[in-house]
Design an enzyme around this catalytic site. Structure first.
Site, PDB file in Angstrom:
ATOM      1  N   GLY A 147      -3.897   2.164  -5.061  1.00 32.99           N
ATOM      2  CA  GLY A 147      -5.167   1.231  -4.526  1.00 32.99           C
ATOM      3  C   GLY A 147      -6.282   2.138  -4.034  1.00 32.99           C
ATOM      4  O   GLY A 147      -5.893   3.358  -3.426  1.00 32.99           O
ATOM      5  N   GLN A 206     -13.792   3.860   0.926  1.00 33.53           N
ATOM      6  CA  GLN A 206     -12.831   5.071   0.884  1.00 33.53           C
ATOM      7  C   GLN A 206     -13.766   6.222   0.265  1.00 33.53           C
ATOM      8  O   GLN A 206     -13.432   7.098   0.212  1.00 33.53           O
ATOM      9  CB  GLN A 206     -11.747   5.167   0.223  1.00 33.53           C
ATOM     10  N   CYS A 248      -1.719   5.935   2.975  1.00 36.25           N
ATOM     11  CA  CYS A 248      -3.331   5.602   2.540  1.00 36.25           C
ATOM     12  C   CYS A 248      -3.819   6.971   1.955  1.00 36.25           C
ATOM     13  O   CYS A 248      -3.488   8.073   2.661  1.00 36.25           O
ATOM     14  CB  CYS A 248      -3.879   5.367   3.850  1.00 36.25           C
ATOM     15  N   LEU A 249      -4.700   6.810   0.880  1.00 36.26           N
ATOM     16  CA  LEU A 249      -5.229   8.091   0.572  1.00 36.26           C
ATOM     17  C   LEU A 249      -6.292   8.670   1.428  1.00 36.26           C
ATOM     18  O   LEU A 249      -6.601   9.824   1.263  1.00 36.26           O
ATOM     19  CB  LEU A 249      -5.925   7.846  -0.617  1.00 36.26           C
ATOM     20  N   HIS A 259      -3.295  -4.218   1.754  1.00 37.12           N
ATOM     21  CA  HIS A 259      -3.842  -2.985   2.288  1.00 37.12           C
ATOM     22  C   HIS A 259      -5.404  -2.715   1.894  1.00 37.12           C
ATOM     23  O   HIS A 259      -6.299  -2.378   2.803  1.00 37.12           O
ATOM     24  CB  HIS A 259      -3.006  -1.733   1.924  1.00 37.12           C
ATOM     25  N   GLU A 260      -5.621  -3.030   0.522  1.00 33.64           N
ATOM     26  CA  GLU A 260      -7.018  -2.647   0.139  1.00 33.64           C
ATOM     27  C   GLU A 260      -7.907  -3.458   0.697  1.00 33.64           C
ATOM     28  O   GLU A 260      -9.064  -3.484   1.105  1.00 33.64           O
ATOM     29  CB  GLU A 260      -7.056  -2.658  -1.351  1.00 33.64           C
ATOM     30  N   HIS A 295      -9.223  -2.702   4.102  1.00 30.08           N
ATOM     31  CA  HIS A 295     -10.368  -1.949   4.136  1.00 30.08           C
ATOM     32  C   HIS A 295     -11.575  -2.161   4.069  1.00 30.08           C
ATOM     33  O   HIS A 295     -12.825  -1.674   4.631  1.00 30.08           O
ATOM     34  CB  HIS A 295     -10.009  -0.818   3.090  1.00 30.08           C
TER      35      HIS A 295
HETATM   36 ZN    ZN Z   1      -5.873   2.844   2.338  1.00 30.95          ZN
END
Ligand code: ZN
Length: 155
Positions: free
Chosen positions: A46, A51, A89-90, A131-132, A135
């Site tokens: 995701g 981000q 998380c990226l 999670h997304e 953000h």
């Molecule tokens: Zn994340």
């Protein structure tokens, strides 16, 4: 399509509340394409627009290869149960924490055609949706993690 730079934790951009999309423009469509490409390249499940430095309520999720969810102005409209699991998380590469999430959630969002669609997902998909969507409100999984994993606990 272009690959975008993923902003890392510590950047204020990740703490901002994103604005809704009011109109699906070619720019928004290109952003969706670029976010999917960026997510694939980073091997994530995701990615949220903040981000990549865009403070709009847009996220992409792909927990099963080939099934991409493009979420514009997403909202969780129902949730059920509970799951406790590891999350990363990226924007925080190499780190993982234990986060409790609903087992199943239903997300209502607009797709790239401007249609309102509801998606129900369980387990990893529910976790990725939560999670997304967090953000988009400047919330990171570490805010919700009961603990972070020690690097020794990782494979
Ligand atoms: Zn994340």
């Amino acid at each position: 399509m272009a690959r975008l730079t993923i902003i890392k934790e510590g950047d204020d951009t990740l703490r901002k509340v994103c604005r809704p999309v009011t109109e699906i423009t070619p720019r928004i469509l290109r952003l969706l394409d670029d976010m999917v490409e960026t997510m694939h390249h980073a091997q994530g499940v995701g990615l949220a627009a903040p981000q990549v430095g865009i403070l709009r309520r847009i996220a992409v999720v792909e927990t099963e290869p080939g099934t991409v969810y493009e979420l514009i102005n997403p909202e969780i409209i129902a949730s059920e149960g509970e799951q406790i699991g590891t999350e990363g998380c990226l924007s925080s590469p190499g780190e993982y924490g234990v986060v409790t999430r609903p087992m199943t959630v239903t997300v209502r969002a607009m797709n790239r055609k401007g249609e309102i669609i509801c998606y129900t997902g369980s387990e990893l998909l529910a976790r990725a949706f939560c999670h997304e969507l967090d953000h988009l409100d400047g919330i990171l999984y570490k805010d919700k993690a009961s603990r972070m994993l020690d690097p020794k606990e990782l494979d």
